[in-house]
Motif scaffolding. Structure first.
Motif, PDB file in Angstrom:
ATOM      1  N   LEU A  94       0.832  -1.349   0.080  1.00 21.81           N
ATOM      2  CA  LEU A  94       0.018  -0.009   0.021  1.00 21.81           C
ATOM      3  C   LEU A  94       0.943   1.314  -0.115  1.00 21.81           C
ATOM      4  O   LEU A  94       2.002   1.132  -0.155  1.00 21.81           O
ATOM      5  CB  LEU A  94      -0.798  -0.044   1.143  1.00 21.81           C
ATOM      6  CG  LEU A  94      -1.814  -1.300   1.214  1.00 21.81           C
ATOM      7  CD1 LEU A  94      -2.825  -0.850   2.721  1.00 21.81           C
ATOM      8  CD2 LEU A  94      -2.600  -1.242   0.117  1.00 21.81           C
ATOM      9  N   GLY A  95       0.503   2.440   0.134  1.00 23.44           N
ATOM     10  CA  GLY A  95       0.936   3.715  -0.001  1.00 23.44           C
ATOM     11  C   GLY A  95       1.319   4.341   1.062  1.00 23.44           C
ATOM     12  O   GLY A  95       1.283   3.608   2.307  1.00 23.44           O
ATOM     13  N   PRO A 153      -9.717  -5.150   4.107  1.00 22.08           N
ATOM     14  CA  PRO A 153      -9.800  -4.259   5.544  1.00 22.08           C
ATOM     15  C   PRO A 153     -10.185  -2.967   4.998  1.00 22.08           C
ATOM     16  O   PRO A 153      -9.980  -2.264   4.061  1.00 22.08           O
ATOM     17  CB  PRO A 153      -8.626  -4.370   6.260  1.00 22.08           C
ATOM     18  CG  PRO A 153      -7.938  -5.397   5.800  1.00 22.08           C
ATOM     19  CD  PRO A 153      -8.182  -5.698   4.088  1.00 22.08           C
ATOM     20  N   ILE A 154     -10.923  -2.085   5.954  1.00 18.62           N
ATOM     21  CA  ILE A 154     -11.399  -0.567   5.594  1.00 18.62           C
ATOM     22  C   ILE A 154     -10.169   0.171   5.256  1.00 18.62           C
ATOM     23  O   ILE A 154     -10.336   0.884   4.345  1.00 18.62           O
ATOM     24  CB  ILE A 154     -12.123  -0.338   6.761  1.00 18.62           C
ATOM     25  CG1 ILE A 154     -13.542  -1.014   7.078  1.00 18.62           C
ATOM     26  CG2 ILE A 154     -12.519   1.322   6.567  1.00 18.62           C
ATOM     27  CD1 ILE A 154     -14.526  -0.931   5.950  1.00 18.62           C
ATOM     28  N   PRO A 155      -8.986   0.050   5.892  1.00 13.88           N
ATOM     29  CA  PRO A 155      -8.041   1.036   5.574  1.00 13.88           C
ATOM     30  C   PRO A 155      -7.529   0.987   4.226  1.00 13.88           C
ATOM     31  O   PRO A 155      -7.157   1.904   3.376  1.00 13.88           O
ATOM     32  CB  PRO A 155      -7.078   0.964   6.431  1.00 13.88           C
ATOM     33  CG  PRO A 155      -7.574   0.356   8.027  1.00 13.88           C
ATOM     34  CD  PRO A 155      -8.676  -0.472   7.296  1.00 13.88           C
ATOM     35  N   THR A 156      -7.710  -0.176   3.634  1.00 12.00           N
ATOM     36  CA  THR A 156      -7.104  -0.726   2.557  1.00 12.00           C
ATOM     37  C   THR A 156      -8.065  -0.275   1.429  1.00 12.00           C
ATOM     38  O   THR A 156      -7.816   0.296   0.152  1.00 12.00           O
ATOM     39  CB  THR A 156      -6.892  -2.346   2.274  1.00 12.00           C
ATOM     40  OG1 THR A 156      -6.024  -2.754   3.567  1.00 12.00           O
ATOM     41  CG2 THR A 156      -6.410  -2.676   0.915  1.00 12.00           C
ATOM     42  N   ILE A 157      -9.267  -0.507   1.665  1.00 11.59           N
ATOM     43  CA  ILE A 157     -10.394   0.027   0.833  1.00 11.59           C
ATOM     44  C   ILE A 157     -10.102   1.508   0.458  1.00 11.59           C
ATOM     45  O   ILE A 157     -10.452   1.906  -0.579  1.00 11.59           O
ATOM     46  CB  ILE A 157     -11.958  -0.512   1.351  1.00 11.59           C
ATOM     47  CG1 ILE A 157     -11.796  -2.030   1.288  1.00 11.59           C
ATOM     48  CG2 ILE A 157     -13.043   0.339   0.585  1.00 11.59           C
ATOM     49  CD1 ILE A 157     -13.318  -2.480   2.142  1.00 11.59           C
ATOM     50  N   TYR A 158      -9.827   2.093   1.468  1.00 15.23           N
ATOM     51  CA  TYR A 158      -9.855   3.662   1.341  1.00 15.23           C
ATOM     52  C   TYR A 158      -8.335   4.155   0.732  1.00 15.23           C
ATOM     53  O   TYR A 158      -8.426   4.761  -0.255  1.00 15.23           O
ATOM     54  CB  TYR A 158      -9.762   4.424   3.018  1.00 15.23           C
ATOM     55  CG  TYR A 158      -9.605   5.731   2.721  1.00 15.23           C
ATOM     56  CD1 TYR A 158     -10.718   6.383   2.562  1.00 15.23           C
ATOM     57  CD2 TYR A 158      -8.301   6.426   3.073  1.00 15.23           C
ATOM     58  CE1 TYR A 158     -10.716   7.955   2.463  1.00 15.23           C
ATOM     59  CE2 TYR A 158      -8.293   7.708   2.987  1.00 15.23           C
ATOM     60  CZ  TYR A 158      -9.435   8.381   2.539  1.00 15.23           C
ATOM     61  OH  TYR A 158      -9.101   9.888   2.714  1.00 15.23           O
ATOM     62  N   VAL A 218      -6.656   2.377  -1.423  1.00 17.66           N
ATOM     63  CA  VAL A 218      -6.547   2.006  -2.903  1.00 17.66           C
ATOM     64  C   VAL A 218      -7.519   2.764  -3.546  1.00 17.66           C
ATOM     65  O   VAL A 218      -7.558   2.525  -4.946  1.00 17.66           O
ATOM     66  CB  VAL A 218      -6.749   0.245  -3.256  1.00 17.66           C
ATOM     67  CG1 VAL A 218      -6.567  -0.144  -4.442  1.00 17.66           C
ATOM     68  CG2 VAL A 218      -5.427  -0.249  -2.252  1.00 17.66           C
ATOM     69  N   LYS A 219      -8.387   3.361  -3.117  1.00 16.92           N
ATOM     70  CA  LYS A 219      -9.615   4.157  -3.507  1.00 16.92           C
ATOM     71  C   LYS A 219     -10.492   3.260  -4.408  1.00 16.92           C
ATOM     72  O   LYS A 219     -10.880   3.444  -5.332  1.00 16.92           O
ATOM     73  CB  LYS A 219      -8.982   5.091  -4.539  1.00 16.92           C
ATOM     74  CG  LYS A 219      -8.009   6.251  -3.970  1.00 16.92           C
ATOM     75  CD  LYS A 219      -7.662   7.214  -5.125  1.00 16.92           C
ATOM     76  CE  LYS A 219      -7.130   8.430  -4.197  1.00 16.92           C
ATOM     77  NZ  LYS A 219      -5.933   8.138  -3.573  1.00 16.92           N
TER      78      LYS A 219
END
Length: 318
Positions: A24-25, A201-206, A208-209
């Motif tokens: 991720l970023g 997970p929610i943080p990944t969904i956010y 990665v857009k």
């Protein structure tokens, strides 16, 4: 003897920059942990040991990163556990649905002798040493077809799983048309309609857009997903005892910081995803749990029956 002492001192004082891979970023919950690890590494070594993070799979997809760490091509990395069952079958535990009830149960299990034993199986199989059980978090389903208010709403949706037969079985049992796909291909596949659904997970969904290509978020909480921070076992063994201790201490100090950041993001970003246009549903999960029981039974012996029982029965907050 003096020559030996001098060579040990030189080794202990060696300056080293570790390349670290992240899926991720730089604003992700994974980055919080890796950067805290780097900060502590720098502090404890008085600037001799530092990291150079590489974000967004710049060094390769997750399976390639695990292999690269084992072969000594990549120094360190943090990944999901999705590809790891292909190296060590006990890691299929983290693909099994509804094993962990809450964060405290997952942390307790991972920080116990159970987590240490699992880490050793990966080291034996792939030459990769886990130095911290950081987290991705509890995973939730998103899709571009319809809101998921009950189990039957999943029927026929084209769903991407990680590269895991357990996950394919799980999502088939839940009614989707499930197929595995490498992480690096997922966003484009959803964008083009080749796939309609994914889970993360929610943080990944956010991070990665996914909200740009998915309209609906269902709080299915079906799997708890760790994010192990790893180093090549051969690289670790080549370092002085002093530097090994510094690496382990830095990882231990970073882990609770990363876990808390993950939980905080999970709590705050659901509302942000709604603001960005996603419709969020909270289906009754009992039918989901019932539907996947045959998957747990099918894979229990492969994963290790004692390990599955230890995880499911580990004390929890609830």
């Amino acid at each position: 003897m003096l020559a030996g002492l001098l060579s040990t001192t030189v080794l202990a004082q060696e300056t080293r920059v570790f390349d670290v891979s992240l899926p991720l970023g730089a604003e992700s919950h994974q980055a919080v942990g890796v950067l805290k690890f780097g900060e502590e590494l720098d502090r404890l070594s008085e600037g001799r040991l530092t990291i150079r993070p590489h974000y967004d799979n710049a060094l390769g997809a997750e399976r390639e990163v695990v292999e690269g760490i084992g072969f000594g091509l990549i120094d360190m990395g943090i990944t999901s556990t999705g590809p790891m069952g292909g190296f060590a079958e006990p890691f299929l535990l983290f693909d099994l649905p509804y094993i962990f009830k809450d964060h405290a149960q997952a942390y307790g299990f991972l920080d116990s002798e159970n987590g240490a034993a699992m880490a050793q199986t990966l080291q034996d199989a792939a030459g990769v040493k886990i130095i911290a059980w950081m987290e991705n978090g509890f995973r939730n389903e998103t899709n571009s077809v319809r809101p998921i208010t009950e189990l039957s709403d999943l029927n026929g949706i084209k769903h991407r799983t990680q590269e895991s037969s357990v996950q394919v079985d799980t999502w088939t049992a839940l009614g989707t048309d499930a197929a595995p796909m490498a992480w690096t291909e997922v966003f484009t596949a959803l964008q083009q309609g080749v796939m309609e659904s994914q889970e993360n997970p929610i943080p990944t969904i956010y991070d990665v857009k996914f909200y740009d290509v998915q309209d609906y978020l269902a709080m299915t909480q079906h799997v708890y997903s760790p994010a192990p921070l790893m180093v090549g076992a051969q690289l670790f063994d080549s370092m002085s005892a002093e530097d090994q201790a510094i690496i382990l201490e830095a990882a231990a100090l970073a882990t609770p910081v990363q876990r808390q950041a993950s939980q905080d993001m999970e709590a705050s970003l659901v509302g942000e995803l709604e603001t960005l246009g996603m419709e969020v549903t909270e289906p009754d999960l009992e039918p989901f749990r019932a539907a996947v029981q045959p998957v747990i039974e099918k894979w229990k012996e492969t994963v290790g029956a004692d390990l599955v029982d230890a995880a499911m029965n580990f004390p929890s907050d609830s």
